[in-house]
Design a protein around this motif. Structure first.
Motif, PDB file in Angstrom:
ATOM      1  N   LYS A 148       0.835  -1.163   0.148  1.00  0.00           N
ATOM      2  CA  LYS A 148       0.091   0.049  -0.016  1.00  0.00           C
ATOM      3  C   LYS A 148       1.076   1.200   0.244  1.00  0.00           C
ATOM      4  O   LYS A 148       1.680   1.443   0.880  1.00  0.00           O
ATOM      5  N   HIS A 149       0.926   2.032  -1.272  1.00  0.00           N
ATOM      6  CA  HIS A 149       1.495   3.254  -1.174  1.00  0.00           C
ATOM      7  C   HIS A 149       0.733   4.606  -1.505  1.00  0.00           C
ATOM      8  O   HIS A 149       0.521   4.600  -2.702  1.00  0.00           O
ATOM      9  N   PRO A 150       0.141   5.250  -0.872  1.00  0.00           N
ATOM     10  CA  PRO A 150       0.479   5.107   0.610  1.00  0.00           C
ATOM     11  C   PRO A 150      -0.909   4.306   1.375  1.00  0.00           C
ATOM     12  O   PRO A 150      -0.717   4.320   2.708  1.00  0.00           O
ATOM     13  N   GLY A 151      -1.592   3.855   0.466  1.00  0.00           N
ATOM     14  CA  GLY A 151      -2.852   3.230   1.229  1.00  0.00           C
ATOM     15  C   GLY A 151      -4.015   4.269   1.396  1.00  0.00           C
ATOM     16  O   GLY A 151      -3.480   5.445   1.301  1.00  0.00           O
ATOM     17  N   VAL A 152      -5.092   3.762   1.971  1.00  0.00           N
ATOM     18  CA  VAL A 152      -6.204   4.608   2.443  1.00  0.00           C
ATOM     19  C   VAL A 152      -6.621   4.234   3.652  1.00  0.00           C
ATOM     20  O   VAL A 152      -6.635   2.998   3.923  1.00  0.00           O
ATOM     21  N   PRO A 153      -7.266   5.160   4.567  1.00  0.00           N
ATOM     22  CA  PRO A 153      -7.769   4.931   5.771  1.00  0.00           C
ATOM     23  C   PRO A 153      -9.211   4.168   5.681  1.00  0.00           C
ATOM     24  O   PRO A 153      -9.889   4.371   4.421  1.00  0.00           O
ATOM     25  N   GLU A 154      -9.408   3.233   6.614  1.00  0.00           N
ATOM     26  CA  GLU A 154     -10.734   2.665   6.592  1.00  0.00           C
ATOM     27  C   GLU A 154     -11.194   2.798   7.899  1.00  0.00           C
ATOM     28  O   GLU A 154     -10.493   2.689   9.107  1.00  0.00           O
ATOM     29  N   PHE A 155     -12.551   3.212   7.669  1.00  0.00           N
ATOM     30  CA  PHE A 155     -13.425   3.377   9.151  1.00  0.00           C
ATOM     31  C   PHE A 155     -13.686   2.052   9.688  1.00  0.00           C
ATOM     32  O   PHE A 155     -13.990   1.069   9.085  1.00  0.00           O
ATOM     33  N   ILE A 156     -13.476   2.021  11.148  1.00  0.00           N
ATOM     34  CA  ILE A 156     -13.502   0.889  11.862  1.00  0.00           C
ATOM     35  C   ILE A 156     -14.833   0.915  12.652  1.00  0.00           C
ATOM     36  O   ILE A 156     -16.025   0.337  12.412  1.00  0.00           O
ATOM     37  N   LYS A 157     -15.156   1.869  13.500  1.00  0.00           N
ATOM     38  CA  LYS A 157     -16.241   2.210  14.205  1.00  0.00           C
ATOM     39  C   LYS A 157     -16.348   3.347  15.084  1.00  0.00           C
ATOM     40  O   LYS A 157     -15.235   3.866  15.205  1.00  0.00           O
ATOM     41  N   GLU A 158     -17.331   3.737  15.818  1.00  0.00           N
ATOM     42  CA  GLU A 158     -17.331   5.052  16.816  1.00  0.00           C
ATOM     43  C   GLU A 158     -17.860   4.265  17.922  1.00  0.00           C
ATOM     44  O   GLU A 158     -18.683   3.501  18.037  1.00  0.00           O
ATOM     45  N   THR A 159     -16.820   4.633  18.880  1.00  0.00           N
ATOM     46  CA  THR A 159     -17.190   4.186  20.353  1.00  0.00           C
ATOM     47  C   THR A 159     -18.203   5.023  20.877  1.00  0.00           C
ATOM     48  O   THR A 159     -18.544   6.013  20.526  1.00  0.00           O
ATOM     49  N   PRO A 160     -18.743   4.502  22.119  1.00  0.00           N
ATOM     50  CA  PRO A 160     -19.755   5.179  22.786  1.00  0.00           C
ATOM     51  C   PRO A 160     -19.472   6.583  23.257  1.00  0.00           C
ATOM     52  O   PRO A 160     -20.213   7.470  23.465  1.00  0.00           O
ATOM     53  N   ASP A 161     -18.119   6.855  23.520  1.00  0.00           N
ATOM     54  CA  ASP A 161     -17.772   8.245  23.809  1.00  0.00           C
ATOM     55  C   ASP A 161     -17.210   9.008  22.815  1.00  0.00           C
ATOM     56  O   ASP A 161     -16.518   9.974  22.771  1.00  0.00           O
ATOM     57  N   CYS A 162     -17.856   8.515  21.524  1.00  0.00           N
ATOM     58  CA  CYS A 162     -17.845   9.414  20.236  1.00  0.00           C
ATOM     59  C   CYS A 162     -16.338   9.486  19.869  1.00  0.00           C
ATOM     60  O   CYS A 162     -15.589  10.701  19.484  1.00  0.00           O
ATOM     61  N   THR A 163     -15.645   8.587  19.827  1.00  0.00           N
ATOM     62  CA  THR A 163     -14.060   8.487  19.298  1.00  0.00           C
ATOM     63  C   THR A 163     -14.218   7.711  18.095  1.00  0.00           C
ATOM     64  O   THR A 163     -14.825   6.425  17.879  1.00  0.00           O
ATOM     65  N   TYR A 164     -13.784   8.175  16.950  1.00  0.00           N
ATOM     66  CA  TYR A 164     -13.928   7.710  15.634  1.00  0.00           C
ATOM     67  C   TYR A 164     -12.425   6.851  15.573  1.00  0.00           C
ATOM     68  O   TYR A 164     -11.513   7.570  15.305  1.00  0.00           O
TER      69      TYR A 164
ATOM     70  N   PHE B 177      -9.694   4.530  13.120  1.00  0.00           N
ATOM     71  CA  PHE B 177      -9.630   4.147  11.599  1.00  0.00           C
ATOM     72  C   PHE B 177      -8.372   3.482  11.681  1.00  0.00           C
ATOM     73  O   PHE B 177      -7.444   3.629  12.482  1.00  0.00           O
ATOM     74  N   ASN B 178      -8.433   2.378  10.612  1.00  0.00           N
ATOM     75  CA  ASN B 178      -7.068   1.731  10.496  1.00  0.00           C
ATOM     76  C   ASN B 178      -6.771   2.229   9.270  1.00  0.00           C
ATOM     77  O   ASN B 178      -7.105   2.450   7.847  1.00  0.00           O
ATOM     78  N   TRP B 179      -5.353   2.360   8.897  1.00  0.00           N
ATOM     79  CA  TRP B 179      -4.627   2.714   7.801  1.00  0.00           C
ATOM     80  C   TRP B 179      -3.545   1.817   7.236  1.00  0.00           C
ATOM     81  O   TRP B 179      -2.262   1.767   7.817  1.00  0.00           O
ATOM     82  N   PRO B 180      -3.770   0.717   6.472  1.00  0.00           N
ATOM     83  CA  PRO B 180      -2.611  -0.181   6.009  1.00  0.00           C
ATOM     84  C   PRO B 180      -1.646   0.775   5.176  1.00  0.00           C
ATOM     85  O   PRO B 180      -2.217   1.349   4.016  1.00  0.00           O
ATOM     86  N   THR B 181      -0.517   0.937   5.302  1.00  0.00           N
ATOM     87  CA  THR B 181       0.267   1.531   4.458  1.00  0.00           C
ATOM     88  C   THR B 181       1.985   0.943   4.432  1.00  0.00           C
ATOM     89  O   THR B 181       2.308   0.557   5.713  1.00  0.00           O
ATOM     90  N   ALA B 182       2.536   1.211   3.558  1.00  0.00           N
ATOM     91  CA  ALA B 182       4.054   0.815   3.561  1.00  0.00           C
ATOM     92  C   ALA B 182       4.815   1.773   4.572  1.00  0.00           C
ATOM     93  O   ALA B 182       5.789   1.376   4.788  1.00  0.00           O
ATOM     94  N   LEU B 183       4.249   2.838   4.631  1.00  0.00           N
ATOM     95  CA  LEU B 183       5.054   3.916   5.562  1.00  0.00           C
ATOM     96  C   LEU B 183       5.129   3.483   7.042  1.00  0.00           C
ATOM     97  O   LEU B 183       6.020   3.935   7.501  1.00  0.00           O
ATOM     98  N   ALA B 184       4.425   2.390   7.200  1.00  0.00           N
ATOM     99  CA  ALA B 184       4.340   1.866   8.719  1.00  0.00           C
ATOM    100  C   ALA B 184       5.316   0.722   8.730  1.00  0.00           C
ATOM    101  O   ALA B 184       5.263  -0.065   9.921  1.00  0.00           O
TER     102      ALA B 184
END
Length: 481
Positions: free
Chosen positions: A306-322, A324-331
Motif C-alpha cells: 500500500k503506497h500510501p494506502g487509504v484509511p478504513e473506518f472501523i467504528k465509533e465508540t460510545p464516547d464518540c471516538t472515531y 480508523f485503520n490505515w494499512p500503508t507501506a510507510l508503517a
C-alpha cells in the motif's frame, strides 16, 4: 448399564499443557443401578494443527511483547543456535512463531525445530502453542510431538528468551531426556515501549528506524461509511470549506452528514509508536451527547503493497471516538535480520551478533588518496537509518557515500559462512554497477584476533572493520579483525 466418560480435546494454542473442565453429567437409574454419562472438555495446544502462532503476547502485569521480528519466512535462512558442547557432531535449526523454512536435510512439515545429528535430520517438535510469559519476564516457546525418542517418547524443544540490550543469538543450553533446551538473550524479548515523536515522525526504539509520514501532509482523505462521510488530513489541517467551523484553521478530522459538519478532532503532529502500530490522535472536537468531546484515532499498520494506502473506518465508540485503520507501506520497518551464528556441525560455533548495531552503523573511511568516500556497514542486519543528509537505501546492509551520492553495496540475504580460517558475510543485490550488467555487492571477512574485544562502539580498543582490498567497482571487501 455401564458408566461412560468422554473427553473431547479442543485446540487452544494458549493452553499448555492444558485445562480440563466438566461439560455435562447425566445420571440414570436402571434396576436400582445408577449409570453415569459424563462429558469432559480438555483445552490444550496439543490438539492444534501445527501452524504459525501469534507472536504478540502479554504478561499478568500488562506488559506486551512482540517476537515477530524473529520469525523467519520460507525464503529466509533459519536461526542456527550456538552449540558450545565441543566434539559433538550435530547442528540445530529453529524458528519462532512460524514453521521452519524448508531444509533438505530436515523432515518435511510445519516443524518448529530440527536437529541434524551424525548426518541425519530429526524433527524436534511441531509448532502448536503460542509463546508464554513467566512471572520473571522470560518467554518460553515449546515444540512437542517430534520424531520418536526411545521406546515411549518423542523429541521436544524448549526455547527460553530473555530480555537483553543486544540482538543476540540462540544458544544450546542442555538436553533433558528427549527435550532440547535453548536460551536466547535478545532485545526482541523485551517489553514493548511506547514512544512519542514530533513533526509527523516517530522512531522505533528497537531498530532505530524513523517512520516518516510527512508525505501524507496537506492532503484530504474522504471515507464513506453508512450515512456518514469522514474527512481526514494527516498532521495538517483540512482544506477550507470541508468542515465549516470558526476554528477552521486547526481542524484535521470532520464527520459530515449532508449539510451537517461535526468537528472530530483538531490538528496534532505527535505520533505514538506502540508495538508494531503508529497512532495519531486528534482530540478536542465538538461536544457529543452533551458530555463527550469528539476525537479521532488513526492506527497506521504495515502493509508493504500500500503506497500510501487509504484509511478504513472501523467504528465509533460510545464516547464518540472515531477509529480508523490505515494499512500503508510507510508503517513498515525495513529492518531485516538473519542468523548471525555459524556451526560447522563438528562442535565449533561462532557468534557475530555482538557486532550487530541497532542505533548506529560501523564506518570505514578510505585513505587520503580516496578522500570523500566513506562506507557504512552493519552485521547481520540492515543499516540503521540516520538523520540529516543520510540517503542510504533502507534495504541496504552496506552502503558507500561518495561525495553527496549514496550507493547501496548489497542487501541482507544470508548469515555467515566458513571459508578457510575466516568467517565470510556477503551482501548482494546492491545498486547496478556502472558499465556492467552486475549489481554491487559486499564481502566482509572476519578474522580471529583475541586482542580485539567487543565492548561498546566508543571504547578505545573496540574492534573495527578495515578496508583491506577494493577489488573492482562491484565488490567491496572489508576485513574485520
Amino acid at each position: 448399564t455401564r458408566d461412560t466418560f468422554t473427553i473431547n480435546f479442543v485446540c487452544d494454542p494458549n493452553s499448555h499443557p492444558g485445562s480440563l473442565k466438566l461439560v455435562r453429567e447425566d445420571l440414570s437409574t436402571l434396576s436400582s443401578h445408577v449409570v453415569h454419562d459424563v462429558l469432559f472438555e480438555f483445552s490444550t495446544a496439543l490438539a492444534c494443527i501445527p501452524a504459525p502462532v501469534d507472536c504478540r503476547i502479554a504478561d499478568s502485569h500488562g506488559n506486551e511483547y512482540d517476537l515477530s521480528h524473529l520469525a523467519r519466512d520460507e525464503d529466509d535462512s533459519p536461526w542456527i543456535p550456538i552449540d558450545t558442547d565441543g566434539g559433538t557432531s550435530r547442528k540445530f535449526y529453529i524458528n519462532v512463531c512460524k514453521p521452519l523454512p524448508t531444509l533438505k536435510i530436515c523432515p518435511v512439515g510445519p516443524l518448529g525445530a530440527c536437529g541434524v545429528i551424525s548426518g541425519k535430520g530429526f524433527n524436534l517438535g511441531y509448532m502448536q502453542s503460542s509463546p508464554q510469559v513467566a512471572d520473571d519476564g522470560s518467554i518460553s516457546i515449546v515444540y512437542r510431538n517430534g520424531d520418536k525418542c526411545g521406546d515411549s517418547s518423542t523429541y521436544s524443544t524448549r526455547i527460553v528468551l530473555q530480555c537483553d540490550d543486544n540482538p543476540g543469538s540462540p544458544m544450546f543450553d542442555r538436553q533433558d531426556g528427549c527435550e532440547y533446551a535453548f536460551i536466547w538473550r535478545t532485545s526482541e524479548a523485551c517489553p514493548i515501549r511506547k514512544v512519542k515523536g514530533e513533526n509527523c515522525r516517530v522512531r522505533d526504539p528497537k531498530s532505530g528506524y524513523e517512520f516518516d509520514f510527512t508525505s501524507l501532509k496537506n492532503r484530504d482523505f474522504a471515507i464513506t461509511s453508512n450515512k456518514y462521510s469522514y474527512h481526514l488530513s494527516v498532521c495538517s489541517k483540512l482544506k477550507k470549506n470541508v468542515c465549516n467551523h470558526k476554528n477552521e484553521e486547526s481542524v484535521s478530522s470532520c464527520q459530515v452528514d449532508g449539510n451537517t459538519h461535526k468537528i472530530a478532532g483538531l490538528l496534532n503532529q505527535m505520533l505514538t509508536f506502540v508495538g508494531d502500530q503508529i497512532i495519531l490522535n486528534y482530540t478536542n472536537g465538538e461536544t457529543c451527547h452533551k458530555i463527550y468531546q469528539r476525537s479521532t484515532v488513526i492506527s497506521f499498520s504495515c502493509h508493504p503493497d500500500k503506497h500510501p494506502g487509504v484509511p478504513e473506518f472501523i467504528k465509533e465508540t460510545p464516547d464518540c471516538t472515531y477509529l480508523f485503520n490505515w494499512p500503508t507501506a510507510l508503517a513498515c520497518i525495513p529492518v531485516k535480520t538473519t542468523s548471525c551464528s555459524y556451526n560447522d556441525g563438528q562442535g565449533h560455533s561462532y557468534d557475530l551478533s555482538p557486532l550487530a548495531l541497532d542505533s548506529q552503523n560501523w564506518e570505514v573511511e578510505l585513505s587520503t588518496q580516496n578522500a570523500g568516500k566513506r562506507f557504512y556497514i552493519n552485521v547481520c542486519r540492515l543499516l540503521v537509518q540516520q538523520g540529516g543528509s543520510w540517503k542510504c537505501p533502507s534495504s541496504a546492509a552496506s552502503c558507500m557515500k561518495d561525495g553527496d551520492e549514496y550507493v547501496s553495496l548489497g542487501q541482507l540475504m544470508s548469515g555467515p559462512e566458513r571459508e578457510g580460517d575466516t568467517l565470510k558475510l556477503q551482501y548482494t543485490s546492491g545498486h547496478p554497477c556502472p558499465g556492467s550488467s552486475y549489481n554491487r555487492s559486499s564481502i566482509i571477512t572476519f578474522k580471529c584476533d583475541k586482542d580485539k574485544v567487543v565492548r561498546d562502539t566508543s571504547a578505545s580498543n573496540q574492534t573495527q572493520p578495515e578496508l583491506r582490498r577494493y577489488s573492482d567497482q562491484t565488490v567491496i571487501k572489508p576485513v574485520w579483525l
